[in-house]
Design an enzyme around this catalytic site. Structure first.
Site, PDB file in Angstrom:
ATOM      1  N   ALA A 138       0.868  -1.181   0.000  1.00  0.00           N
ATOM      2  CA  ALA A 138       0.000   0.000   0.000  1.00  0.00           C
ATOM      3  C   ALA A 138       0.903   1.228   0.000  1.00  0.00           C
ATOM      4  O   ALA A 138       2.084   1.136   0.327  1.00  0.00           O
ATOM      5  CB  ALA A 138      -0.874  -0.024   1.244  1.00  0.00           C
TER       6      ALA A 138
ATOM      7  N   GLY B  26       0.646  -5.092   0.837  1.00  0.00           N
ATOM      8  CA  GLY B  26      -0.502  -5.152  -0.066  1.00  0.00           C
ATOM      9  C   GLY B  26      -0.153  -5.807  -1.394  1.00  0.00           C
ATOM     10  O   GLY B  26      -1.018  -6.402  -2.047  1.00  0.00           O
TER      11      GLY B  26
ATOM     12  N   GLU C 250      -0.472  -9.403  -0.822  1.00  0.00           N
ATOM     13  CA  GLU C 250      -1.900  -9.730  -0.679  1.00  0.00           C
ATOM     14  C   GLU C 250      -2.588  -9.753  -2.044  1.00  0.00           C
ATOM     15  O   GLU C 250      -3.456 -10.592  -2.303  1.00  0.00           O
ATOM     16  CB  GLU C 250      -2.555  -8.711   0.261  1.00  0.00           C
ATOM     17  CG  GLU C 250      -2.023  -8.879   1.681  1.00  0.00           C
ATOM     18  CD  GLU C 250      -2.477  -7.782   2.625  1.00  0.00           C
ATOM     19  OE1 GLU C 250      -2.196  -6.607   2.342  1.00  0.00           O
ATOM     20  OE2 GLU C 250      -3.121  -8.104   3.637  1.00  0.00           O
TER      21      GLU C 250
ATOM     22  N   GLU D 142       4.242  -5.660   7.299  1.00  0.00           N
ATOM     23  CA  GLU D 142       3.434  -4.616   7.938  1.00  0.00           C
ATOM     24  C   GLU D 142       3.756  -4.419   9.416  1.00  0.00           C
ATOM     25  O   GLU D 142       3.698  -3.296   9.924  1.00  0.00           O
ATOM     26  CB  GLU D 142       1.935  -4.932   7.794  1.00  0.00           C
ATOM     27  CG  GLU D 142       1.370  -4.651   6.403  1.00  0.00           C
ATOM     28  CD  GLU D 142       1.482  -5.843   5.468  1.00  0.00           C
ATOM     29  OE1 GLU D 142       2.294  -6.756   5.751  1.00  0.00           O
ATOM     30  OE2 GLU D 142       0.770  -5.861   4.451  1.00  0.00           O
TER      31      GLU D 142
HETATM   32  C1  3H9 Z   1       0.728  -2.321   3.437  1.00  0.00           C
HETATM   33  O1  3H9 Z   1       0.979  -2.765   2.352  1.00  0.00           O
HETATM   34  C2  3H9 Z   1      -0.609  -2.455   4.107  1.00  0.00           C
HETATM   35  C3  3H9 Z   1      -1.485  -3.507   3.486  1.00  0.00           C
HETATM   36  O2  3H9 Z   1      -1.340  -4.747   4.143  1.00  0.00           O
HETATM   37  C4  3H9 Z   1      -2.939  -3.179   3.677  1.00  0.00           C
HETATM   38  C5  3H9 Z   1      -3.513  -2.101   2.912  1.00  0.00           C
HETATM   39  C6  3H9 Z   1      -5.019  -1.980   3.121  1.00  0.00           C
HETATM   40  N1  3H9 Z   1       4.720   3.327   0.012  1.00  0.00           N
HETATM   41  O3  3H9 Z   1      13.327   1.415   0.018  1.00  0.00           O
HETATM   42  P1  3H9 Z   1      13.725   2.187  -1.177  1.00  0.00           P
HETATM   43  C7  3H9 Z   1       9.432   4.704  -1.433  1.00  0.00           C
HETATM   44  S1  3H9 Z   1       1.866  -1.440   4.313  1.00  0.00           S
HETATM   45  C8  3H9 Z   1       5.187   4.531  -0.320  1.00  0.00           C
HETATM   46  O4  3H9 Z   1      14.860   3.115  -1.073  1.00  0.00           O
HETATM   47  P2  3H9 Z   1      14.614  -0.174  -2.551  1.00  0.00           P
HETATM   48  C9  3H9 Z   1      10.551   5.077  -0.472  1.00  0.00           C
HETATM   49  O5  3H9 Z   1      10.092   5.971   0.501  1.00  0.00           O
HETATM   50  C10 3H9 Z   1       3.281  -1.425   3.267  1.00  0.00           C
HETATM   51  N2  3H9 Z   1       6.480   4.759  -0.652  1.00  0.00           N
HETATM   52  O6  3H9 Z   1      13.934   1.248  -2.463  1.00  0.00           O
HETATM   53  C11 3H9 Z   1      11.569   5.667  -1.408  1.00  0.00           C
HETATM   54  O7  3H9 Z   1      11.154   6.989  -1.688  1.00  0.00           O
HETATM   55  P3  3H9 Z   1      12.239   8.150  -2.007  1.00  0.00           P
HETATM   56  C12 3H9 Z   1       4.034  -2.685   3.348  1.00  0.00           C
HETATM   57  C13 3H9 Z   1       7.289   3.706  -0.649  1.00  0.00           C
HETATM   58  O8  3H9 Z   1      14.687  -0.484  -3.980  1.00  0.00           O
HETATM   59  C14 3H9 Z   1      11.394   4.841  -2.673  1.00  0.00           C
HETATM   60  O9  3H9 Z   1      10.096   4.254  -2.581  1.00  0.00           O
HETATM   61  N3  3H9 Z   1       5.212  -2.617   2.509  1.00  0.00           N
HETATM   62  C15 3H9 Z   1       6.863   2.426  -0.316  1.00  0.00           C
HETATM   63  O10 3H9 Z   1      15.835  -0.221  -1.706  1.00  0.00           O
HETATM   64  C16 3H9 Z   1      12.422   3.752  -2.831  1.00  0.00           C
HETATM   65  O11 3H9 Z   1      12.424   2.966  -1.643  1.00  0.00           O
HETATM   66  C17 3H9 Z   1       6.426  -2.346   3.008  1.00  0.00           C
HETATM   67  O12 3H9 Z   1       6.612  -2.166   4.193  1.00  0.00           O
HETATM   68  C18 3H9 Z   1       5.493   2.245   0.022  1.00  0.00           C
HETATM   69  N4  3H9 Z   1       4.989   1.037   0.339  1.00  0.00           N
HETATM   70  O13 3H9 Z   1      13.580  -1.175  -1.852  1.00  0.00           O
HETATM   71  C19 3H9 Z   1       7.533  -2.329   2.006  1.00  0.00           C
HETATM   72  N5  3H9 Z   1       7.911   1.572  -0.387  1.00  0.00           N
HETATM   73  O14 3H9 Z   1      12.944   7.683  -3.230  1.00  0.00           O
HETATM   74  C20 3H9 Z   1       8.312  -1.049   2.120  1.00  0.00           C
HETATM   75  C21 3H9 Z   1       8.963   2.313  -0.795  1.00  0.00           C
HETATM   76  O15 3H9 Z   1      11.396   9.342  -2.196  1.00  0.00           O
HETATM   77  N6  3H9 Z   1       9.285  -0.873   1.056  1.00  0.00           N
HETATM   78  N7  3H9 Z   1       8.598   3.595  -0.944  1.00  0.00           N
HETATM   79  O16 3H9 Z   1      13.130   8.190  -0.804  1.00  0.00           O
HETATM   80  C22 3H9 Z   1      10.425  -1.591   0.969  1.00  0.00           C
HETATM   81  O17 3H9 Z   1      10.697  -2.497   1.729  1.00  0.00           O
HETATM   82  C23 3H9 Z   1      11.379  -1.200  -0.108  1.00  0.00           C
HETATM   83  O18 3H9 Z   1      11.064   0.110  -0.510  1.00  0.00           O
HETATM   84  C24 3H9 Z   1      11.403  -2.091  -1.358  1.00  0.00           C
HETATM   85  C25 3H9 Z   1      12.318  -1.429  -2.425  1.00  0.00           C
HETATM   86  C26 3H9 Z   1      11.971  -3.463  -0.990  1.00  0.00           C
HETATM   87  C27 3H9 Z   1      10.010  -2.243  -1.943  1.00  0.00           C
END
Ligand code: 3H9
Length: 673
Positions: free
Chosen positions: A64, A103, A106, A126
């Site tokens: 999400a 998400g 999911e 999460e």
């Molecule tokens: C969820 O999903 C809830 C659901 O269960 C229910 C919904 C109803 N959103 O980490 P990076 C941005 S909760 C917004 O350096 P990488 C990040 O801020 C979510 N922004 O890249 C950064 O921005 P900036 C559960 C996001 O390649 C840029 O993307 N998911 C999100 O090293 C690059 O990020 C997580 O907890 C996001 N979800 O790694 C996963 N994710 O460039 C969280 C990233 O402006 N994310 N950004 O600084 C990660 O673990 C890593 O970002 C990922 C990529 C592995 C995906």
């Protein structure tokens, strides 16, 4: 039909949908709207037999959109979009090109089939954000891979790599070559009935003892973060009352936690960390190479730094003054890798590889061709200056030379030496192979290239870099000094050391300030204060000084703020310390545990704000990163600045810092670490 965020291309009656919402294809509102619209459009489109859903770039879907969580939820909600896909009469095949998280996982679970690229993975992280999966993850995953493995994936935030997902029954196949071509070919073969949806399966309830044991174990590991246990409870409802009830419980818990202080704190840290890693001022600046890194000093810090470098796949040369000291340093490095094997962080072969990347040398001559040298010798100005004098003679003029000093002024270490553009302070935290924080301190003449090299090193080592201006104690140790002073002030207000420590543990720290000093030893800070006094600083004699003068140096001397039975780490309140403090106490109402914690955190935040006001930190978020990643501040409280700002009106939540500067060099002399 083409959309901005999801591209559709029809190939032989298969609709290929590509999510294209950089950087991580997060499922923000606009994406959900398009996906919902496409789901109904495709269902009605007789020219389409099946759907393949993939992501553009390296990530399938990062979850999400976390940035939306500070606003009320907006329709269409993700669980409804996923339910529509799951209910489709045409098969949906998720083609996981990379990470499918939160998400995103999911969404993949809601599809009828999943094909993984070799490098793809699926996880529900999460709980690390103080949430639980909110779009069916707590219900669909256990029904797909079994209860116990799903509990682990969800509550510990573990990801499943493609081969693990296949073993667990989650991946219908792993693409051997071109993921999209194989997914399209697979989709073309599908003409039978669709597989049963996850909700059709029921799970056997393993009974109260299972849930009790799991709850206890998970709560302990969560250290104050309520999300993992809440996730377990949602899973439990789904097992005990069925899929639909489980989904309702999950949604209700997700929405409740989404608005919680803990989730807001963890979100704050999520974005703070990502901002710290890539400072805007360094965009486009090429760092120096770091093929060969020298580390001077094989003590706890130097050996830890060398181990961190080798663990990251880089070469480290550890330099010591003589063969015995070198052997002792290399023995420390070996012990670190052995401990990593014991803890399952690497295997025997991995440890051997790491060790092979650390070489040792007596003297500094062998460091002549290093790209980067990190000095971690005894905290003594004259000793460090001698090292830098020699390095500037030996090394290439463009080699980056860093000091790991904690409390000396780096400007004084390098004053008058040639090519000052390549000097920098890189302040690691002990044990350096474990601690995530790296304070990066540019000096007056440091160039952007040198600074960018510090950040590149942090990225390579998996550390969290925080840029600090060159002021006494940089960021972390300056706040620590204030924290300790405030803790002593609480003793004067009638609190005992154990009351203070217990209050801070209850707040979420692993240890209180007095236990921490006993563990580290009181003598180092004492010596630093004495050195400052010798240089004319007016530091009043505090109870900590008196303890050291009375021979109470901490655990190692059998007593510090507490008494310790020999060989025991168990602290016991000390009558000697109580007697020493008693004359200093001003009678007044004794502070409660809550007041103790709020006063100590308030003092940290006040000092943090001062550091910001003086231009020695980039902003309050960096102060929080320092405290969380270097000083054990509980993550789910977000750091002193976040916590204080959220609790009420205070300057800590005030204007952002103007940014770091080198214009405020310390006056000289040492300060306690
Ligand atoms: C969820 O999903 C809830 C659901 O269960 C229910 C919904 C109803 N959103 O980490 P990076 C941005 S909760 C917004 O350096 P990488 C990040 O801020 C979510 N922004 O890249 C950064 O921005 P900036 C559960 C996001 O390649 C840029 O993307 N998911 C999100 O090293 C690059 O990020 C997580 O907890 C996001 N979800 O790694 C996963 N994710 O460039 C969280 C990233 O402006 N994310 N950004 O600084 C990660 O673990 C890593 O970002 C990922 C990529 C592995 C995906």
């Amino acid at each position: 039909m083409t959309t901005d965020l999801i591209r559709r291309r029809d190939i032989d009656q298969i609709a290929l949908l590509t999510l294209a919402n950089p950087p991580v294809n997060a499922l923000g509102r606009a994406v959900r709207q398009k996906l919902a619209a496409l789901a109904s459009e495709l269902e009605a489109d007789d020219s389409v037999r099946a759907v393949v859903l993939t992501g553009e770039g390296r990530v399938f879907v990062g979850g999400a959109d976390i940035g939306e969580f500070d606003r009320p939820p907006e329709e269409p909600h993700l669980p409804d979009v996923i339910a529509a896909i799951e209910a489709a009469r045409k098969p949906w095949v998720a083609a996981l090109n990379g990470a499918a998280l939160g998400g995103g996982a999911e969404l993949a679970l809601g599809c009828h089939y999943r094909i993984f690229a070799k490098e793809a993975r699926l996880g529900l992280p999460e709980t690390a954000l103080g949430l639980i999966p909110g779009a069916g993850g707590t219900q669909r995953l256990p029904r797909r891979i079994g209860l116990a493995p799903a509990i682990e994936v969800i509550t510990a935030g573990r990801t499943l790599w493609a081969d693990e997902a296949q073993d667990a029954g989650l991946a219908d196949r792993i693409a051997a070559g071109d993921l999209i071509a194989e997914a399209l070919a697979f989709a073309r073969t599908l003409d039978g009935p669709l597989p049963q949806p996850a909700g059709a399966a029921s799970l056997a309830d393993p009974g109260p003892a299972f849930w009790e044991e799991a709850r206890e174990r998970i709560a302990k590991a969560a250290r104050g973060n309520p999300a993992p246990v809440a996730a377990l409870e949602a899973i439990h409802v789904g097992v005990a009352e069925g899929f639909a009830a489980g989904l309702r419980a999950e949604r209700e818990t997700f929405l409740r936690l989404r608005g919680s202080d803990e989730a807001a704190a963890l979100r704050h840290l999520f974005f703070a960390k990502r901002a710290a890693v890539r400072p805007a001022a360094l965009r486009g600046i090429e760092p120096a190479p770091m093929a060969r890194i020298g580390v001077i000093g094989g003590g706890t810090m130097g050996s830890g730094i060398a181990a961190a470098i080798a663990a990251a796949g880089l070469e480290a040369t550890l330099a010591e003054t003589g063969p015995d000291a070198l052997e002792a340093g290399l023995t420390r490095v070996r012990a670190i890798f052995e401990a990593q094997v014991t803890r399952g962080l690497t295997d025997r072969a991995g440890a051997a590889d790491r060790l092979a990347r650390v070489s040792g040398t007596v003297g500094l001559g062998a460091l002549a061709d290093c790209d980067l040298v990190i000095e971690a010798v005894f905290e003594d100005l004259a000793v460090k200056r001698r090292v830098f004098e020699e390095l500037t003679r030996l090394c290439r003029p463009d080699a980056i030379l860093a000091t790991n000093t904690s409390y000396l002024d780096p400007e004084r270490i390098v004053a008058g030496l040639p090519n000052p553009d390549r000097f920098i302070a890189l302040h690691f935290f002990s044990p350096a192979q474990v601690m995530k924080l790296l304070e990066i301190v540019p000096l007056a003449a440091t160039t952007s290239r040198t600074l960018a090299t510090g950040f590149a090193l942090a990225a390579r080592l998996g550390k969290i870099p925080v840029q600090a201006g060159n002021g006494e104690g940089f960021i972390g140790n300056r706040i620590l000094k204030r924290y300790r002073a405030e803790a002593e002030a609480l003793l004067f207000a009638g609190a005992s050391p154990s009351e203070v420590d217990q209050a801070m543990r209850a707040f979420g720290f692993g240890m209180g300030p007095f236990e921490m000093q006993d563990m580290a030893g009181l003598d180092i800070a004492f010596r630093a204060r004495e050195a400052a006094r010798a240089q004319g600083q007016d530091l009043p004699e505090g109870p900590g000084d008196r303890l050291v003068r009375a021979g109470r140096l901490g655990r190692k001397s059998g007593g510090g703020w507490y008494d310790y039975a020999s060989e025991s780490r168990q602290p016991h309140p000390s009558a000697e310390v109580a007697a020493l403090i008693a004359p200093l106490v001003t009678p007044r109402p004794r502070p409660s545990a809550m007041e103790i914690a709020e006063r100590l955190i308030g003092a940290m935040a006040e000092e943090g704000q001062r550091i910001c006001d003086e231009g020695l930190a980039q902003g309050p978020a960096d102060i929080d990163l320092v405290e969380v990643h270097g000083y054990g501040f509980p993550r789910h409280k977000g750091g002193p600045m976040f916590h204080t700002a959220r609790k009420g009106p205070t300057r800590a939540g005030g204007p952002a810092c103007p940014g770091p500067t080198n214009a405020d060099p310390r006056k000289g002399g040492a300060a306690p670490t």
